[in-house]
Design an enzyme around this catalytic site. Structure first.
Site, PDB file in Angstrom:
ATOM      1  N   SER A  47     -18.404  17.407 -16.447  1.00 25.57           N
ATOM      2  CA  SER A  47     -18.358  18.845 -16.311  1.00 25.57           C
ATOM      3  C   SER A  47     -17.121  19.285 -17.337  1.00 25.57           C
ATOM      4  CB  SER A  47     -17.770  19.353 -14.918  1.00 25.57           C
ATOM      5  OG  SER A  47     -16.608  18.464 -14.294  1.00 25.57           O
ATOM      6  N   LYS A  48     -16.135  18.473 -17.850  1.00 24.20           N
ATOM      7  CA  LYS A  48     -15.229  18.839 -18.494  1.00 24.20           C
ATOM      8  C   LYS A  48     -15.495  19.481 -20.066  1.00 24.20           C
ATOM      9  CE  LYS A  48     -11.890  18.295 -15.379  1.00 24.20           C
ATOM     10  NZ  LYS A  48     -10.909  19.206 -14.955  1.00 24.20           N
ATOM     11  N   ASP A  49     -16.718  18.858 -20.174  1.00 28.79           N
ATOM     12  CA  ASP A  49     -17.233  19.329 -21.588  1.00 28.79           C
ATOM     13  C   ASP A  49     -17.065  20.718 -21.587  1.00 28.79           C
ATOM     14  OD1 ASP A  49     -17.897  16.796 -22.221  1.00 28.79           O
ATOM     15  OD2 ASP A  49     -20.122  17.226 -22.237  1.00 28.79           O
TER      16      ASP A  49
END
Length: 346
Positions: A47-49
């Site tokens: 999710s850090k993208d």
């Protein structure tokens, strides 16, 4: 460009719009309908993208980032990988201060993505000069033309999920969700997504998963920072020994704490029951849902969306290693070692 070739211009165009998958087995004994938001479908497998691309592009628009500049960040691994990936495409240098708690798999991935990595001791106070917070700050001060992303205290962390994850979940559920569950570390995911969902329907329950050894749950309940809550724990990507300003505690209805051991076994069970090979934090999220279900949080009519943030390949030397599990004392009478499934033919 050949208009007949249907291709993305680069890997960054694949960020977001991750699938929602019904969980059919691992939570079947509890009332409610459970769906996983599978963030490992992002190109950087987490999710850090979302925040990496969003924060960098906002910095570019404001003229803070210029070609050839250096991006510096504090990370347990996933944000660092996403920032390194974006830096490759956009032509920035990337320096990462990483917690020693991060798996060797994550650290190796960061190096191979071209980032310069500083591994810092995990179990020191946040203001210790050796902590990854302080190392990142020092590097930012020393390196000219550098930008410190500072995800723990960057409101853009919340904005990224308000702009992408929240609308995606609302659209994918046609507004029929009753609960949103996410692990809370920096707090950007749960705060930004939760804010958007509650603006659409204030009755949506936003539930955070915290770790034993972290200060978040008690701070949420008392608004007091209690250093006595802090002790070492193994799960990566959730919990904190400080209070991140990127967490909007007013958005969150409840925090549930989970243990290292239970979360590890639940991650392994998720693979065997649902075919989802996901990370340690995903095991923590499912474990938290189990515990809340046992406490009566959900009914037969509940539609529960669970954020599962990253891929299992980043934990091969941890929760998916029998040797590591054994070294932690996680194989015991309650959770016995799996039956040997690998046999060598001589």
């Amino acid at each position: 460009m050949n208009q007949d070739i249907r291709a993305y211009n680069n890997v960054l165009e694949l960020i977001g719009n991750t699938p929602l998958i019904r969980l059919n087995s691992i939570l079947k004994d509890y009332p409610g309908n459970y769906y996983a938001k599978i963030e490992s479908f992002n190109p950087g497998h987490s999710s850090k993208d979302r925040i990496a691309l969003y924060i960098i592009e906002q910095a570019e628009k404001k003229g803070i980032l210029k070609p050839g500049d250096t991006i510096i960040e504090t990370t347990s691994g996933n944000t660092g990988f996403s920032l390194a990936m974006v830096s490759v495409i956009k032509g920035y240098k990337c320096i990462l201060a990483v917690s020693s708690k991060s798996s060797n798999d994550k650290i190796d991935m960061l190096k191979n993505m071209g980032a310069q990595v500083y591994v810092c001791p995990a179990h020191v106070k946040a203001d210790d000069p050796r902590s990854y917070y302080q190392v990142a700050k020092r590097l930012h001060e020393e390196i000219k033309d550098s930008v410190y992303i500072n995800q723990y205290f960057n409101e853009l962390n919340i904005d990224a999920h308000y702009a992408s994850t929240g609308p995606e979940v609302w659209k994918q559920t046609n507004g029929k969700l009753t609960h949103f569950v996410a692990c809370s570390g920096t707090g950007g995911t749960i705060s930004g997504t939760g804010k958007y969902l509650k603006e659409q329907n204030s009755a949506v329950r936003v539930l955070g998963i915290d770790a034993y050894g972290s200060v978040l749950k008690k701070y949420h309940e008392t608004k007091e920072f209690d250093p006595n809550e802090i002790y070492p724990y193994r799960i990566e990507g959730l919990g904190k020994n400080l209070i991140p300003s990127a967490t909007d505690f007013d958005i969150i209805d409840h925090f549930e704490k989970v243990s290292d051991e239970d979360s590890a076994h639940t991650a392994r069970a998720l693979v065997k029951s649902e075919g989802l090979f996901l990370g340690y934090t995903s095991g923590a999220a499912i474990q938290g849902v189990k515990q809340m279900a046992e406490q009566g949080e959900f009914t037969e009519d509940s539609n529960v969306i669970i954020m599962l943030p990253d891929h299992g390949s980043r934990y091969m030397s941890k929760v998916y290693s029998d040797d590591w599990m054994n070294d932690q004392g996680f194989f015991d009478s309650k959770n016995e070692k799996d039956v040997l499934q690998v046999q060598f033919v001589k």
